[in-house]
Scaffold this active site. Sequence first.
Site, PDB file in Angstrom:
ATOM      1  N   ARG A 156       4.075   6.040   1.304  1.00  0.00           N
ATOM      2  CA  ARG A 156       4.599   4.683   1.164  1.00  0.00           C
ATOM      3  C   ARG A 156       4.830   4.360  -0.307  1.00  0.00           C
ATOM      4  NH1 ARG A 156      -0.780   0.869   2.344  1.00  0.00           N
ATOM      5  NH2 ARG A 156      -1.777   1.311   0.364  1.00  0.00           N
ATOM      6  N   CYS A 175      11.206   3.746  -7.328  1.00  0.00           N
ATOM      7  CA  CYS A 175      11.243   3.382  -8.745  1.00  0.00           C
ATOM      8  C   CYS A 175      11.705   1.935  -8.821  1.00  0.00           C
ATOM      9  CB  CYS A 175      12.217   4.295  -9.482  1.00  0.00           C
ATOM     10  SG  CYS A 175      12.714   3.624 -11.086  1.00  0.00           S
ATOM     11  N   ASN A 195       4.118  -5.400  -1.184  1.00  0.00           N
ATOM     12  CA  ASN A 195       2.694  -5.166  -0.958  1.00  0.00           C
ATOM     13  C   ASN A 195       2.083  -4.466  -2.148  1.00  0.00           C
ATOM     14  OD1 ASN A 195       0.324  -4.972   0.954  1.00  0.00           O
ATOM     15  ND2 ASN A 195       0.568  -2.800   0.440  1.00  0.00           N
ATOM     16  N   GLU A 196       0.981  -4.952  -2.630  1.00  0.00           N
ATOM     17  CA  GLU A 196       0.199  -4.266  -3.669  1.00  0.00           C
ATOM     18  C   GLU A 196       1.106  -3.580  -4.684  1.00  0.00           C
ATOM     19  OE1 GLU A 196      -2.215  -1.698  -1.260  1.00  0.00           O
ATOM     20  OE2 GLU A 196      -3.686  -3.239  -0.835  1.00  0.00           O
ATOM     21  N   CYS A 250       7.421   4.461 -13.422  1.00  0.00           N
ATOM     22  CA  CYS A 250       8.341   5.563 -13.138  1.00  0.00           C
ATOM     23  C   CYS A 250       8.959   6.035 -14.451  1.00  0.00           C
ATOM     24  CB  CYS A 250       9.417   5.103 -12.159  1.00  0.00           C
ATOM     25  SG  CYS A 250      10.663   6.372 -11.850  1.00  0.00           S
ATOM     26  N   GLU A 266      -6.560  -9.136   1.827  1.00  0.00           N
ATOM     27  CA  GLU A 266      -7.045  -7.959   2.541  1.00  0.00           C
ATOM     28  C   GLU A 266      -8.479  -7.664   2.146  1.00  0.00           C
ATOM     29  OE1 GLU A 266      -4.798  -4.374   2.187  1.00  0.00           O
ATOM     30  OE2 GLU A 266      -2.864  -5.368   2.346  1.00  0.00           O
ATOM     31  N   TRP A 279      -9.892   5.866   2.618  1.00  0.00           N
ATOM     32  CA  TRP A 279      -9.260   6.562   1.496  1.00  0.00           C
ATOM     33  C   TRP A 279     -10.212   7.072   0.446  1.00  0.00           C
ATOM     34  CZ3 TRP A 279     -10.546   3.199  -2.326  1.00  0.00           C
ATOM     35  CH2 TRP A 279     -10.629   1.830  -1.992  1.00  0.00           C
ATOM     36  N   GLU A 310      -3.594   5.678   8.014  1.00  0.00           N
ATOM     37  CA  GLU A 310      -4.655   4.674   7.894  1.00  0.00           C
ATOM     38  C   GLU A 310      -5.430   4.486   9.187  1.00  0.00           C
ATOM     39  OE1 GLU A 310      -3.784   1.639   4.486  1.00  0.00           O
ATOM     40  OE2 GLU A 310      -2.236   1.349   6.015  1.00  0.00           O
ATOM     41  N   LYS A 311      -5.358   5.458  10.067  1.00  0.00           N
ATOM     42  CA  LYS A 311      -5.980   5.220  11.377  1.00  0.00           C
ATOM     43  C   LYS A 311      -7.500   5.181  11.313  1.00  0.00           C
ATOM     44  CE  LYS A 311      -5.229   9.973  12.957  1.00  0.00           C
ATOM     45  NZ  LYS A 311      -4.277  10.359  11.918  1.00  0.00           N
ATOM     46  N   PHE A 312      -8.092   5.690  10.247  1.00  0.00           N
ATOM     47  CA  PHE A 312      -9.543   5.566  10.126  1.00  0.00           C
ATOM     48  C   PHE A 312      -9.956   4.402   9.224  1.00  0.00           C
ATOM     49  CE2 PHE A 312      -9.119   9.972  11.630  1.00  0.00           C
ATOM     50  CZ  PHE A 312      -9.905   9.855  12.764  1.00  0.00           C
TER      51      PHE A 312
END
Lengths: 668, 668, 668
Positions: free
Chosen positions: C114, C118, C152-153, C161, C309, C317, C357-359
Amino acid sequence: MSRRERQAVRGIGYGGDYNPEQWPESTWAEDIRLMAEAGVNLVTVGVFSWSRLQPAPSDLTAGWLDRALGLLADAGIGVDLATGTASPPPWLVAAHPEILPVTADGRRLALGSRQHYCPSVPAFRAAAVDLASRMARRYAGHPAVTMWHVSNEYGCHVPACYCELSAEAFRDWLRARYGELGRLNEAWGGAVWSQDYTSWDQVQPPRTTPTFPNPAQHLDFARFSSDELLACYRAEREAIAVHSPGTPVTTNFLSLFRPLDQFRWAAELDVVAVDSYPDPADAEAHLLSAMTCDLTRSVGGGRPWVLMEQAPNAVNWRPVNVPKAPGQYRALSLQAVARGGDAILSFQWRAAATGAEKFHSGMLPHAGTDSRVWREVVRLGADLGLLAPVAGCEVPAEVALLLDWESWWALEADSHPRRLRLIELLREFYRPLFEAGVTVDFAHPEGDLSGYRLVLVPALYLVSDAGADNVRRFAATGGTVLISFFSGIVDTSERIRLGGYPAPWRDLLGLRVEEFAPLPDGAVVRLDSVLEAGEADGSGRVWQDVIDLRGADPLLRYAEGHLAGQPAATSHPYGGGEAFYLGTLPDRATLRALLARACHRAGVAFRTDLPPGVEMVRRGGCLFVISHLDRPVEFELGGKSLDLLTSDIVGPAVALGPRGILVLTARD
Amino acid sequence: MSRRERQAVRGIGYGGDYNPEQWPESTWAEDIRLMAEAGVNLVTVGVFSWSRLQPAPSDLTAGWLDRALGLLADAGIGVDLATGTASPPPWLVAAHPEILPVTADGRRLALGSRQHYCPSVPAFRAAAVDLASRMARRYAGHPAVTMWHVSNEYGCHVPACYCELSAEAFRDWLRARYGELGRLNEAWGGAVWSQDYTSWDQVQPPRTTPTFPNPAQHLDFARFSSDELLACYRAEREAIAVHSPGTPVTTNFLSLFRPLDQFRWAAELDVVAVDSYPDPADAEAHLLSAMTCDLTRSVGGGRPWVLMEQAPNAVNWRPVNVPKAPGQYRALSLQAVARGGDAILSFQWRAAATGAEKFHSGMLPHAGTDSRVWREVVRLGADLGLLAPVAGCEVPAEVALLLDWESWWALEADSHPRRLRLIELLREFYRPLFEAGVTVDFAHPEGDLSGYRLVLVPALYLVSDAGADNVRRFAATGGTVLISFFSGIVDTSERIRLGGYPAPWRDLLGLRVEEFAPLPDGAVVRLDSVLEAGEADGSGRVWQDVIDLRGADPLLRYAEGHLAGQPAATSHPYGGGEAFYLGTLPDRATLRALLARACHRAGVAFRTDLPPGVEMVRRGGCLFVISHLDRPVEFELGGKSLDLLTSDIVGPAVALGPRGILVLTARD
Amino acid sequence: MSRRERQAVRGIGYGGDYNPEQWPESTWAEDIRLMAEAGVNLVTVGVFSWSRLQPAPSDLTAGWLDRALGLLADAGIGVDLATGTASPPPWLVAAHPEILPVTADGRRLALGSRQHYCPSVPAFRAAAVDLASRMARRYAGHPAVTMWHVSNEYGCHVPACYCELSAEAFRDWLRARYGELGRLNEAWGGAVWSQDYTSWDQVQPPRTTPTFPNPAQHLDFARFSSDELLACYRAEREAIAVHSPGTPVTTNFLSLFRPLDQFRWAAELDVVAVDSYPDPADAEAHLLSAMTCDLTRSVGGGRPWVLMEQAPNAVNWRPVNVPKAPGQYRALSLQAVARGGDAILSFQWRAAATGAEKFHSGMLPHAGTDSRVWREVVRLGADLGLLAPVAGCEVPAEVALLLDWESWWALEADSHPRRLRLIELLREFYRPLFEAGVTVDFAHPEGDLSGYRLVLVPALYLVSDAGADNVRRFAATGGTVLISFFSGIVDTSERIRLGGYPAPWRDLLGLRVEEFAPLPDGAVVRLDSVLEAGEADGSGRVWQDVIDLRGADPLLRYAEGHLAGQPAATSHPYGGGEAFYLGTLPDRATLRALLARACHRAGVAFRTDLPPGVEMVRRGGCLFVISHLDRPVEFELGGKSLDLLTSDIVGPAVALGPRGILVLTARD
């Protein structure tokens, strides 16, 4: 080893890689003479000889090879003849620079070492098939040639390539798997992080991304990469078959090597072969090499196999290369025979004087024949000659460790509750069985489990529906299973099996795992045991499952932390069998007690009287007893037997010297 | 320092890098005034001034430099004038982006720091020669200019480039070395891993490969890379000579710096110069700086040399930059004089206010003259003025440590029995000699050894036939040699010298090494000593040779492990001399005892009465006594002498304060 | 949170990221039902939905979103609607591969995770603005939509870049900053290392260089990179404003995240929002999360803010992802309310079944509602409902910690006296204040300090003239300041402020730092204290300044080493105030004593009676008392109050269970 090949070597094969082209032709006679002295009857020739076999893109320039094979044939030494395709020569790379592989972050690797090829590049495949074809045409039926050796250690340094040609091949592979793009988007979870593809040509290999890559894409690329190398192997094998149809074909695996799905590969090999390089500095080198033997036998479905490479002494590629201890080369070689090996080869016959492997030991070291290594080489040749009776025999096993490369690939991806390394976990479960004299097979989750009494399922993170059913059915029909944490979590598309873990086995286990509470590196949690008296309380490491009992009985409980009092390990009757569950990784003694209990439940003999470091394994009519200890050891065998190596009658008490070995058979 | 230059500075040179272009011209008068206050008589100007000297590819814009040199000349301060070519300016990089160097894995480095050039790019060489030529034309004969300083720290950040132009230059270099491709294939071991080249344009630099690169290719590339930088130096030197033929030319080495073969380089320098940056956080900083001094003197064949750079206090480029202790700048400066230095310069005169080096200390710190550093700078200037009598004198040495850059390159390649780091080994052998007041030269294996009594050969992995003969001849004619493990292993093509190690010196040593048994990091093996009483048993580290005695007497034996009882160190009479061998790296006390024995055998005085941390070294008629201790120390000198620094008569007992120093000469 | 948004959620907002497109539409009804059960009133929708919102470069395909928003609106649940631009879809990357960002060493990152864009690429900006515009047009005025969530974030995985388009944009930015090239050369110190630019197109981003890059170039590139991302945000915000002018717009910050200058950014946000992910394995997780809260409140100028969040349980992660302890989700959520948060959201509503991100835990875990996590989610919803009275209230603070992103960027560049990490230093200064119940704001050095009594200045390496004056003025007018080592060293061009450190504050502090003597990692220096009795002697770490007193009084002295006896910390009256200085980082107890003294001097209450781990903070009319301990704790409150959570009257003695919480208000 196939029947044909077995006949050729008459007993146990013995030898190593022989590279005559690296030496003046004047030394070849000495090679042949010393091979005879050592009892060598099988050598591998030509593995990295491409540039000497074919110095230009035309016919072979193989007079040297004709002469070398002639000498070997005259001496009655069989040859495992390589197709020579493991290392493309400079002229080929110059003509087709696209052959050079590309890393995930886009760097093209260079010529100058070996195995510098992308398996998907047409120019490489064509050239490799051309060489294999020419070799097969020229040497088919040669009296020395008993086996064909395709390439070398596929995937060793370049398990996957990320170049544009690989991307195209990956898309073809995906098209074949999914048919239409919508199914790929579904399988890869395209709705997450905006990854829906609308055209096939948008799809890429999992090159270096800003953060965690798509795990399903990663998994498919691992499948593809294994298949793509297998396609290289198949293409060469088919080229050989045209000219040399009856001779068995092999390639050498790399033991517990993640990139290749050996269950898929072994089905394509006439003879399964492996390279085994345990580190002599590891006090459990013999444990890892035993795992290698059992794995190699298992992926071949129990067939005798070939130890294609090992080191007679030190290797050259570790930061510190400790030599093998006196007797260790022999002990690990006979271990391989005990566990189903029908040929014991080393890399390499004569230690090289040039190149990157010149400090890799050889059977004939730099120091020459007045050396410990040479004396051990001669002794092992004599020993192997005495073991002809076991050649071709089977190795019985009642316990299976489930292993699936697809699950391995998925397990070791990023972004999980905790980093887990499958080999380390397998070692934990294998150790107590090895020490108890229990022989173990590795089995695929969808394989036939009917011959086993006990099935162990360590961290089988990914399991197919068929695999999950297979394990359940095994227990239902009377088998004992022991499943660890982080098993049965995802399906073959890396999709969570929802509703509480491990979803496919909740009924089987009589429990539901509500959440994971992994432990940091080095952290331990005390455990209370409800195992029988004498089994002391222990501790857990690595992982904690939060277990909600739904019928299972607790065997261990967490004794501290937020989970204090909650179950850490359980057992549950299921159909005619029983299902154990481990929510943490217990300390060694506790794990041993649990496995002893599972073996007991399954009716598998679990010896507790073997001195640690002494291996006991049965093959055919023989019981191999191998000490891996540096010191003498005494223990009870429980009867009198004939030792094939000495022709002595031994037992019931036996005394083994350092790394002493007995090969016992009935007195007659 | 050449005679000419020595005259120019009249005594010991003192100063540092002076970068007037970084400051408003209004500060220059203060600079000159403070230089006089400190006794500065030599400054280096213009090292990184390219973009200010030549803002466009045409003539110089050097009015500022004219004015600065004028001020210096007026003040009687000599100038070591740089050609300014160490850092190509942005306009040159923009016009010739191919100048930017490329890493082994194919990344082109960017503008924005310094030394961002590939030495093989014609556009860079032409521009550098053009600037050097213009500088020489303009400043030849300038009254301030006493020496030319070409570029800076060649190889420092970019020791080698892997771009396509480098590849072409490498091929030219190889063509010159080998003549025909067959000889290259033979030297590189083309038969191993299918690496025979069939056309010169297939040959590449050793870029990042899938696994270990060809070691002979790697070695030739190291030779080439050193030569290629040397060619840059030569081209500038020749351009200078056209216009400024009589003025000495130098460049500054980087001490024990692997990429440049200083023996080859020093032959091309009129004055040898070195930059010395021991870490003050290292309790043995003075040991490493002493090695630097001895090496610099040695590569120049004993000529006086220039300490071109050191830090008056802290540097800026380590993760933690500890300042020098009070007096440490002085002690290390006088150490350099003691060991042959005729000029003591620092980087830099005035601590910078901008750029990446602004936290590198200067003689004039950010805090100004009311500072410890400035007071030490002034004091050192005064001390150096008193030491004029030693300028130009020689430093006698009876012991030589053999060092060969080719062997160093080969030794530290991958794929060896164990990782070894030459500097660490040299330090082990140097330490006990330093502590015993024994002055050591470094010598090339093929150099003239006739002036020495004892020659040490630590891990001289590669040795030419001539070098091997030279060592043998030295012993045969009465010399004492001490050779360590992993010496004499390969020839100049990295080919193993077969038949038992070290093949060229087996007769000399009276032994044969059968195999290597390196020890893991941190592992030690106990040793039994057969040295005379009082020398306690010790232990070995890093390495174990398996030694087969063929006439040698054991001095140490392994006391545990598989080699228990076998020899670990030996001695052997040979001709009129004696040859010691070390098969392991003993602990410090044992190594000291062995070296004491070797010195004794060689007739070299080995003092055991010096307090650790006190250095004693003789230059010309002076004995330098330098304490590197933070505390006072007392000891016996054995007589009365005149201290040049204080004009006091001292001895026989002396008391030195923290980092106290005496420069003793005969009373007269 | 703006007034408008606050009305929408009526009290404290509660919810999380909701991604209905990842689930079958049949599950949505269950989602709505469970949201109601938990008291959810605010969800974020569409953050990573680009590929599902716009599968091709034309109009929206957002029927699914219409339906989901309809369901939410019907249920009275507000929506923070994302523009969906955080992750460009494959079709856009395929059409404009230049969108993919490039690393400093020239590697172009790939599609597959994700935020692979740039920020300077026109094609990306245009597509993002197009999508934001279409979303705003379609959903402006939708009854569910209460807030817009841009991207996002920003900067999370790709903070900068280095591609060619970035280089062009950087040049434009520099042209705007400097006007002419000469001013850039002056600011960047072009005279050092030959870096004068003669044409704008020679200027590059600070790509990987041979050695340390130009620090001023590095600093400008950090400024540029923050601004360039901000320009992306602004462009989307302006596109939204065209269609949806009244609705507040936000994006979510990443707490103490170096790449974005939050003071500059927050000025452009209608509502400041932050993502907070303290590691539950860190025993001080609550301390770091409190810093996050205070920072977020501070950059918004004291406005209520949104916790956009957090994780209800573990994340996915880290190498090991420890779950939150029972009650920890609640305690950290109420901490956020206490420190000014008006909405408490989690990532994410329903734990994902696919993707990377499933965990990551969800409010609704894989195991479903019969789970600890779900029960805690429901409880927290109820608690938040009781806290409506504090919504919109302010959080008073008397102490400010100065923080400037420009200084942070400069501080953590290479080539400094020592590596320093600002977050670690902030934590050291924040800890004792947190434990003493002192609420802290973060303030910009040029911000209005008049509302504070005490200002802390930890390692403010870079300070502008205005900032330096501001601090001086604060003290002159009666304020207390405490400045640490390595503050006030350079100006905004990274140019040393000369003459003794910290040049702008020498008079303020009554001292001059002559040189730096940093300590190696792990090293400590003993300190003698001249603080009042009861404050034990301590030790210093990390750093030592060499302090020359010019009027200041010593508070601590070095007790060993070369600096023994010299001052390590001082105080100095200045105008109506007082200035403390710290030349080292004292141990925790000593630092606490110093801060207690500074608070005392400033008239700030510093409690010493709170049990460690118990937090006390006032918001509006409420005093929040939050235990972060795993065990019960008792202490004195000093009076009787009403607990909003239980409606109990508590005090003066209180007993809190593990992670117990009180929200106290006057009895009435």
